[in-house]
Scaffold this active site. Sequence first.
Site, mmCIF file in Angstrom:
data_model
loop_
_atom_site.group_PDB
_atom_site.id
_atom_site.type_symbol
_atom_site.label_atom_id
_atom_site.label_comp_id
_atom_site.label_asym_id
_atom_site.label_seq_id
_atom_site.Cartn_x
_atom_site.Cartn_y
_atom_site.Cartn_z
ATOM 1 N N ASP A 99 0.865 -1.170 0.000
ATOM 2 C CA ASP A 99 0.000 0.000 0.000
ATOM 3 C C ASP A 99 0.913 1.234 0.000
ATOM 4 O O ASP A 99 2.127 1.128 0.199
ATOM 5 C CB ASP A 99 -0.969 -0.019 1.186
ATOM 6 C CG ASP A 99 -2.210 0.850 0.887
ATOM 7 O OD1 ASP A 99 -2.120 1.728 0.003
ATOM 8 O OD2 ASP A 99 -3.253 0.656 1.531
HETATM 9 C C1 BGC Z 1 -5.152 3.078 0.011
HETATM 10 C C2 BGC Z 1 -5.268 2.040 -1.074
HETATM 11 C C3 BGC Z 1 -5.158 2.699 -2.424
HETATM 12 C C4 BGC Z 1 -3.854 3.446 -2.503
HETATM 13 C C5 BGC Z 1 -3.629 4.116 -3.843
HETATM 14 C C6 BGC Z 1 -3.931 3.960 -0.180
HETATM 15 O O1 BGC Z 1 -3.932 5.011 0.721
HETATM 16 O O2 BGC Z 1 -5.096 2.438 1.267
HETATM 17 O O3 BGC Z 1 -6.477 1.356 -0.932
HETATM 18 O O4 BGC Z 1 -5.275 1.752 -3.431
HETATM 19 O O5 BGC Z 1 -3.846 4.440 -1.499
HETATM 20 O O6 BGC Z 1 -4.481 5.156 -4.045
#
Ligand code: BGC
Length: 770
Positions: free
Chosen positions: A287
Amino acid sequence: MRVKIAVWLVITLVLFDLPVLARVSVSQRSQSIDRRVDALLSQMTLEEKVGQVHQLFYFTQFMKPEAIEPDIRAGKVGSLLFLTDPALINRFQKVAVENSRLKIPLLFGFDVIHGFHTIFPVPLAMASSWDPALVEQAQSVAAREARAVGIHWTFAPMVDIARDPRWGRIVEGAGEDPFLGARMAAAHVRGFQGTDPSSPDHVLACMKHFAGYGAGSGGRDYDSAYIADAELYNVYLPPFKAAVDAGVGSAMSAYMDLNDVPATGNSFLLRDVLRKQWGFKGFVVSDAEAVGNLVTHGFAEDRSDAAYRALTAGVDLEMSFPGNSIASAYSSSLTKLIAEGRVTKDLLDEAVRRILEAKFKLGLFENPYVDESRVASIHNNPEHRRLARVAAQRSMVLLRNEGNLLPLVKSDPKVSSVAVIGPLADSKRDIRGSWSFVDDVKSAVTVLEGIRAKLGSSVKVEYAPGVDIARVYPSPFGIIQGSRPAPWSETQKREEFEKAVSVARSSDVIILVLGEHEDMSGEAASQSSIELPGRQLELLKTISALGKPLVLVLINGRPLEISWAASNVSAILEAWHPGSEGGNAVADILYGDATPGGKLPVTWPRSAAQIPIYYAHNLTQEPETRKNFTSRYWDIPSSPLYPFGYGLSYTTFSFSNLRVSKPEIKVGESTEVLVDVENTGRRAGEEVAQLYIHQRFGSASRPVRELKGFERVALAPGQKKTIRFTLGKPELTYWSGAVKDWVQEPAAFDLWVGADATAVLATTLRVVKR
Ligand code: BGC
């Protein structure tokens, strides 16, 4: 004779040769991908390999293309995320495939969560449809629209089980149940990926957040989760396993600590479960900034140690923010870690190989560019909006309909004016839900617009927001979504409230639209209470006191505390954030052009005090079914306001004749469970038949009920259908905390089929030793 030979040839080809040929071509394709990956890997420098495991956010708002083009040219970036402009995507791709040494295409990712140009209902709403085929169709449209601008990969589906409605991200998943969650997870994956992710209509899916993110303490976002193995295997992992079985191409590690080990540095999750137990062949992305944050968690010593821990645990690609002051952990450390011998070349090669494989499978080496001329025709396909409207209708849940107030009558001679009131009634931004970034906001249809379009000019439709609502702490997504208007002054607050009451007073029917802004659920949007934000309850009570026909429509991303409404307001429709066509779909349901058939994918608490509350809890020494049982609390009932699986229709249904084809089976065998469902009302409608089981004894205690089958069935008035479910090894196996393994045990089972988790029609099944 010749004819016979020809027939024989055809039959042989169909039965044997074609599938064999198909298998050969699939395996030839993967062999040829293997060879191409090997060839490429053998030419890559260490720096180029590190480049492939580096993914960078690109925010058009703050970044300049020139700032990252040199890195792309030097092969230092393997993937970019958050780009949605096809011209810019092609521009960067050109640098990668024409100006970099090895011409490796970039992989473009984006959060396509519930639509791209056309916004579908939020995932929690789509789960409320209990209609996996619909979800698959919706996500295939989302994939087509995203691929049209050059996006190859979506960070969806989020398949985290969520049993705490305070957690903001409950809106992004399928709710509390592993069985429903698994069916939805597979449907999302099939929709995004289709059968061939290299087709110009599909994208690679990414199941997230692996794993246990929904169990964060107190419903606080990013908080640590403590999940015992039995709960992990039986509850939190099944949707991920279902996504893997459906062929999901990638997985995203979660942010939080799982049992004290951050998910992004957790080799039990990423290697033992994902790869060894499940045979997952895709790649794992962290993530955002989760690798670097292993230091923040107090787990890794520094960013270099974080890179070592994440790569060793099985994170192939690091998602990182633009490197102004801090470079990504992988790109700043891996070369040195390899030189020191702490990370082996093979370990890095393994990660690079998986990313290259995905690029080959997506056909990026053959077709790196996107055809910009197709965008408008794909995005403006009216079929997409039509499907969004159907999806929204099918996702809405009718919670209450006393005296059959709904459906309202379009040309009711007694109704010349309708009041549409509430802070969510005319908000284009909020009808769409979180993660709606690139659609045309102006084209979203609000409830007010939907009602006006439905009623035409013969009925006066008046609107007043009544109250304003706001987060106490602003959403970090405001940077992308834009900030909200300033809060009302005290005078404005008083005047708007009075205006809403007066509009309501002078109307024949009142439609009150309450709930939450889109950024009140989603990431970084947890809440301590689940009450209606602001003065909405006060507005509801004041307007309800007028004694007029009143319909409450909820626009929100989590169950809210609506106990007062549940006993004082005649009709309540849960619309969730229903997407671009949301307002039209609400009007369709309220005026009977569509019949509600959605069902809650979460248990709906009476108040936050009951959390955690979910239907599949274990029995206690004093079961709820015991005579004279009152409540497990002395001050409030321990039962929910609405059970899991609950939802009304404009017609009525009855279940009867529940039977099992074999009332006794051996371990490993299957039986069929049959039930008759009849539409006993006067309108056509759809019911969701739900099968629940309970294993009465075994090596470990089992939940009082577990969903093991469901089917949404359409019935004309008076029509009766027999629904069949199969119960066998997959449904009767569980992970036993005592045995510490998967078991299917000889035992007695209770079975129920009905319209929600409180179904009463019951029978039994006996499973005996093999
Ligand atoms: C979120 C993810 C997301 C990623 C990219 C993160 O903060 O937890 O779910 O896919 O950002 O935007």
